[in-house]
Write a protein that holds these residues in place. Sequence first.
Motif, PDB file in Angstrom:
ATOM      1  N   THR A  11       0.823  -1.216   0.000  1.00 25.29           N
ATOM      2  CA  THR A  11       0.000   0.000   0.000  1.00 25.29           C
ATOM      3  C   THR A  11       0.852   1.259   0.000  1.00 25.29           C
ATOM      4  OG1 THR A  11      -0.212  -0.206   2.415  1.00 25.29           O
ATOM      5  CG2 THR A  11      -2.016  -1.057   1.071  1.00 25.29           C
ATOM      6  N   PHE A  12       1.990   1.217   0.680  1.00 20.50           N
ATOM      7  CA  PHE A  12       2.886   2.383   0.641  1.00 20.50           C
ATOM      8  C   PHE A  12       3.409   2.601  -0.775  1.00 20.50           C
ATOM      9  CE2 PHE A  12       7.178   4.134   0.623  1.00 20.50           C
ATOM     10  CZ  PHE A  12       6.959   5.347   1.262  1.00 20.50           C
ATOM     11  N   LEU A  13       3.831   1.532  -1.431  1.00 17.53           N
ATOM     12  CA  LEU A  13       4.346   1.652  -2.798  1.00 17.53           C
ATOM     13  C   LEU A  13       3.256   2.131  -3.745  1.00 17.53           C
ATOM     14  CD1 LEU A  13       6.567  -1.570  -2.973  1.00 17.53           C
ATOM     15  CD2 LEU A  13       7.347   0.804  -2.833  1.00 17.53           C
ATOM     16  N   TRP A  14       2.035   1.612  -3.591  1.00 17.42           N
ATOM     17  CA  TRP A  14       0.929   2.066  -4.434  1.00 17.42           C
ATOM     18  C   TRP A  14       0.596   3.535  -4.171  1.00 17.42           C
ATOM     19  CZ3 TRP A  14      -1.795  -3.166  -3.515  1.00 17.42           C
ATOM     20  CH2 TRP A  14      -1.550  -4.022  -4.610  1.00 17.42           C
ATOM     21  N   GLY A  15       0.669   3.943  -2.899  1.00 16.76           N
ATOM     22  CA  GLY A  15       0.429   5.351  -2.585  1.00 16.76           C
ATOM     23  C   GLY A  15       1.451   6.251  -3.259  1.00 16.76           C
ATOM     24  N   SER A  16       2.703   5.809  -3.263  1.00 18.49           N
ATOM     25  CA  SER A  16       3.755   6.602  -3.907  1.00 18.49           C
ATOM     26  C   SER A  16       3.625   6.587  -5.421  1.00 18.49           C
ATOM     27  CB  SER A  16       5.133   6.060  -3.506  1.00 18.49           C
ATOM     28  OG  SER A  16       5.359   4.772  -4.066  1.00 18.49           O
ATOM     29  N   LEU A 215       8.305   3.119 -11.242  1.00 22.58           N
ATOM     30  CA  LEU A 215       6.977   2.528 -11.419  1.00 22.58           C
ATOM     31  C   LEU A 215       7.073   1.083 -11.884  1.00 22.58           C
ATOM     32  CD1 LEU A 215       5.183   5.539 -13.147  1.00 22.58           C
ATOM     33  CD2 LEU A 215       4.612   4.590 -10.902  1.00 22.58           C
ATOM     34  N   GLY A 216       7.977   0.813 -12.813  1.00 17.74           N
ATOM     35  CA  GLY A 216       8.082  -0.533 -13.369  1.00 17.74           C
ATOM     36  C   GLY A 216       8.765  -1.527 -12.467  1.00 17.74           C
ATOM     37  N   SER A 217       9.627  -1.048 -11.576  1.00 15.52           N
ATOM     38  CA  SER A 217      10.368  -1.948 -10.693  1.00 15.52           C
ATOM     39  C   SER A 217       9.757  -2.002  -9.292  1.00 15.52           C
ATOM     40  CB  SER A 217      11.837  -1.516 -10.622  1.00 15.52           C
ATOM     41  OG  SER A 217      11.942  -0.158 -10.195  1.00 15.52           O
ATOM     42  N   CYS A 218       9.870  -0.905  -8.562  1.00 13.80           N
ATOM     43  CA  CYS A 218       9.418  -0.897  -7.164  1.00 13.80           C
ATOM     44  C   CYS A 218       7.910  -1.075  -7.034  1.00 13.80           C
ATOM     45  CB  CYS A 218       9.843   0.404  -6.495  1.00 13.80           C
ATOM     46  SG  CYS A 218      11.624   0.610  -6.368  1.00 13.80           S
ATOM     47  N   VAL A 219       7.133  -0.401  -7.910  1.00 16.80           N
ATOM     48  CA  VAL A 219       5.676  -0.446  -7.766  1.00 16.80           C
ATOM     49  C   VAL A 219       5.103  -1.716  -8.403  1.00 16.80           C
ATOM     50  CG1 VAL A 219       3.497   0.709  -8.249  1.00 16.80           C
ATOM     51  CG2 VAL A 219       5.514   2.064  -7.645  1.00 16.80           C
ATOM     52  N   THR A 220       5.300  -1.879  -9.721  1.00 21.79           N
ATOM     53  CA  THR A 220       4.698  -3.041 -10.388  1.00 21.79           C
ATOM     54  C   THR A 220       5.285  -4.344  -9.868  1.00 21.79           C
ATOM     55  OG1 THR A 220       4.287  -1.740 -12.383  1.00 21.79           O
ATOM     56  CG2 THR A 220       4.234  -4.124 -12.600  1.00 21.79           C
ATOM     57  N   LEU A 221       6.605  -4.415  -9.803  1.00 23.35           N
ATOM     58  CA  LEU A 221       7.233  -5.661  -9.359  1.00 23.35           C
ATOM     59  C   LEU A 221       7.130  -5.831  -7.848  1.00 23.35           C
ATOM     60  CD1 LEU A 221       8.816  -7.997 -10.727  1.00 23.35           C
ATOM     61  CD2 LEU A 221      10.905  -6.850  -9.978  1.00 23.35           C
ATOM     62  N   GLY A 222       7.458  -4.775  -7.101  1.00 20.92           N
ATOM     63  CA  GLY A 222       7.464  -4.882  -5.650  1.00 20.92           C
ATOM     64  C   GLY A 222       6.083  -4.952  -5.030  1.00 20.92           C
ATOM     65  N   THR A 238      -9.860  -8.876   3.604  1.00 21.56           N
ATOM     66  CA  THR A 238      -8.823  -8.379   4.502  1.00 21.56           C
ATOM     67  C   THR A 238      -7.765  -7.619   3.720  1.00 21.56           C
ATOM     68  OG1 THR A 238      -9.153 -10.238   6.019  1.00 21.56           O
ATOM     69  CG2 THR A 238      -7.054  -9.058   6.175  1.00 21.56           C
ATOM     70  N   ALA A 239      -7.366  -8.182   2.588  1.00 16.11           N
ATOM     71  CA  ALA A 239      -6.384  -7.507   1.743  1.00 16.11           C
ATOM     72  C   ALA A 239      -6.944  -6.191   1.214  1.00 16.11           C
ATOM     73  CB  ALA A 239      -5.977  -8.419   0.584  1.00 16.11           C
ATOM     74  N   ALA A 240      -8.229  -6.187   0.842  1.00 13.95           N
ATOM     75  CA  ALA A 240      -8.848  -4.976   0.314  1.00 13.95           C
ATOM     76  C   ALA A 240      -8.911  -3.879   1.369  1.00 13.95           C
ATOM     77  CB  ALA A 240     -10.247  -5.281  -0.202  1.00 13.95           C
ATOM     78  N   ALA A 241      -9.108  -4.257   2.630  1.00 12.05           N
ATOM     79  CA  ALA A 241      -9.199  -3.268   3.701  1.00 12.05           C
ATOM     80  C   ALA A 241      -7.907  -2.466   3.830  1.00 12.05           C
ATOM     81  CB  ALA A 241      -9.528  -3.947   5.023  1.00 12.05           C
ATOM     82  N   PHE A 242      -6.774  -3.086   3.533  1.00  8.01           N
ATOM     83  CA  PHE A 242      -5.496  -2.383   3.616  1.00  8.01           C
ATOM     84  C   PHE A 242      -5.388  -1.270   2.587  1.00  8.01           C
ATOM     85  CE2 PHE A 242      -4.172  -5.687   6.420  1.00  8.01           C
ATOM     86  CZ  PHE A 242      -3.057  -5.209   7.095  1.00  8.01           C
ATOM     87  N   SER A 243      -6.178  -1.356   1.512  1.00  9.44           N
ATOM     88  CA  SER A 243      -6.098  -0.328   0.476  1.00  9.44           C
ATOM     89  C   SER A 243      -6.510   1.039   1.001  1.00  9.44           C
ATOM     90  CB  SER A 243      -6.972  -0.706  -0.723  1.00  9.44           C
ATOM     91  OG  SER A 243      -8.347  -0.646  -0.386  1.00  9.44           O
ATOM     92  N   ASN A 244      -7.220   1.067   2.128  1.00  8.11           N
ATOM     93  CA  ASN A 244      -7.601   2.343   2.719  1.00  8.11           C
ATOM     94  C   ASN A 244      -6.392   3.127   3.226  1.00  8.11           C
ATOM     95  OD1 ASN A 244     -10.670   2.302   2.732  1.00  8.11           O
ATOM     96  ND2 ASN A 244     -10.218   0.344   3.691  1.00  8.11           N
ATOM     97  N   LEU A 245      -5.246   2.453   3.339  1.00 10.37           N
ATOM     98  CA  LEU A 245      -4.028   3.149   3.736  1.00 10.37           C
ATOM     99  C   LEU A 245      -3.394   3.894   2.567  1.00 10.37           C
ATOM    100  CD1 LEU A 245      -2.367   0.404   5.979  1.00 10.37           C
ATOM    101  CD2 LEU A 245      -3.513   2.495   6.741  1.00 10.37           C
ATOM    102  N   ILE A 246      -3.786   3.538   1.351  1.00 11.37           N
ATOM    103  CA  ILE A 246      -3.181   4.172   0.173  1.00 11.37           C
ATOM    104  C   ILE A 246      -3.415   5.683   0.167  1.00 11.37           C
ATOM    105  CG2 ILE A 246      -3.191   4.272  -2.350  1.00 11.37           C
ATOM    106  CD1 ILE A 246      -3.796   1.290  -2.385  1.00 11.37           C
ATOM    107  N   PRO A 247      -4.659   6.175   0.414  1.00 15.32           N
ATOM    108  CA  PRO A 247      -4.838   7.635   0.438  1.00 15.32           C
ATOM    109  C   PRO A 247      -3.995   8.324   1.503  1.00 15.32           C
ATOM    110  CG  PRO A 247      -6.958   6.517   0.302  1.00 15.32           C
ATOM    111  CD  PRO A 247      -5.934   5.466   0.578  1.00 15.32           C
ATOM    112  N   VAL A 248      -3.773   7.666   2.631  1.00 21.08           N
ATOM    113  CA  VAL A 248      -2.952   8.260   3.684  1.00 21.08           C
ATOM    114  C   VAL A 248      -1.545   8.502   3.167  1.00 21.08           C
ATOM    115  CG1 VAL A 248      -1.998   7.916   5.989  1.00 21.08           C
ATOM    116  CG2 VAL A 248      -4.317   7.141   5.474  1.00 21.08           C
ATOM    117  N   PHE A 249      -0.957   7.474   2.564  1.00 20.03           N
ATOM    118  CA  PHE A 249       0.395   7.619   2.031  1.00 20.03           C
ATOM    119  C   PHE A 249       0.431   8.609   0.864  1.00 20.03           C
ATOM    120  CE2 PHE A 249       0.815   3.106   3.678  1.00 20.03           C
ATOM    121  CZ  PHE A 249       1.572   3.469   4.780  1.00 20.03           C
TER     122      PHE A 249
END
Length: 305
Positions: A11-16, A215-222, A238-249
């Motif tokens: 979620t941190f990587l997706w936020g970034s 984007l291609g390495s850290c985000v897509t791959l990581g 449960t995994a979907a609930a973590f996506s709520n952290l994306i807006p925070v990051f």
Amino acid sequence: MPASICLLIATFLWGSSFIALKYAIDLYHPAVVIFLRMLTTLAICLLLWRYVKRFEYQSGDWKYLLGMSLAEPCLYFLFEGYALENTSASQAGVIVSCFPLIVAILAYIVLKEHLSKSIITGFVFCIVGGIALTLISPDTSAAPNPMLGNFLEFMAMVCAAFYAVCVKRLAHRYSPLSLIALQGISGSLFFAPFLLFVELPTQMTLEGLGAIIYLGSCVTLGAYGMYNYAISKVSVLTAAAFSNLIPVFTLLLASLILNEFLTWQQWLAIACVFVGVVIAQRHKPKARQNIEPQMDTVPMELTGK
């Protein structure tokens, strides 16, 4: 590594990614950015071929593999790329809050996952907050058409939710790296024809190229690697609930890197989203999933052992 840690990193990587993608799209056409992003992922997967080649197709999985590849990266990146031409990174990040509700609906239909009152109520708050944010967001240079941009970002979330459901069916059968390699191949082939109809850059800046490589390495791959591994261990809700952290990051990074600021009305809409997050955390999934792959499937390790 615990699934919760993997989801937190993802979620941190997706936020970034909203920051990096917004920066790259300001320099180059979205089709160029996304194609080079997927090409970067594919190139890294080729370097890790000894792990990627551990792909043993199982009968009947073609529809899930095809659906996964078409939903994300193809349609997802297409929607998100054009969304960030019309809306700000902060607003796009908050629209991600719609993702858990869409996942819940698809998981109930496809995976027969239990939906509690708390998760439904919480997700409704998330949707209301996201819609309110869209309606009150002013037109700015960073968001010339927030209504269109936020709608396209919502469509990207629909694709992401479909991807999550497909991966839940596949994560026990194939390694995360194999699934990412398939995304790299499908994404590169899908976006290559777009280059014939857009203006190609005559030169690449070091910063722009760095954002695409990130984007291609850290985000897509990581991020996708962490997520694909984690979703094999926990419920898709449960995994979907973590996506709520994306807006925070995203909001934190946008304020630090892009100098984006939100009005008090926007913060009020965001507060509505986070009220929904708190309510949704009271959801207690049932212990037994209705559809669960057998244990004697392809191992999830990324090593050759």
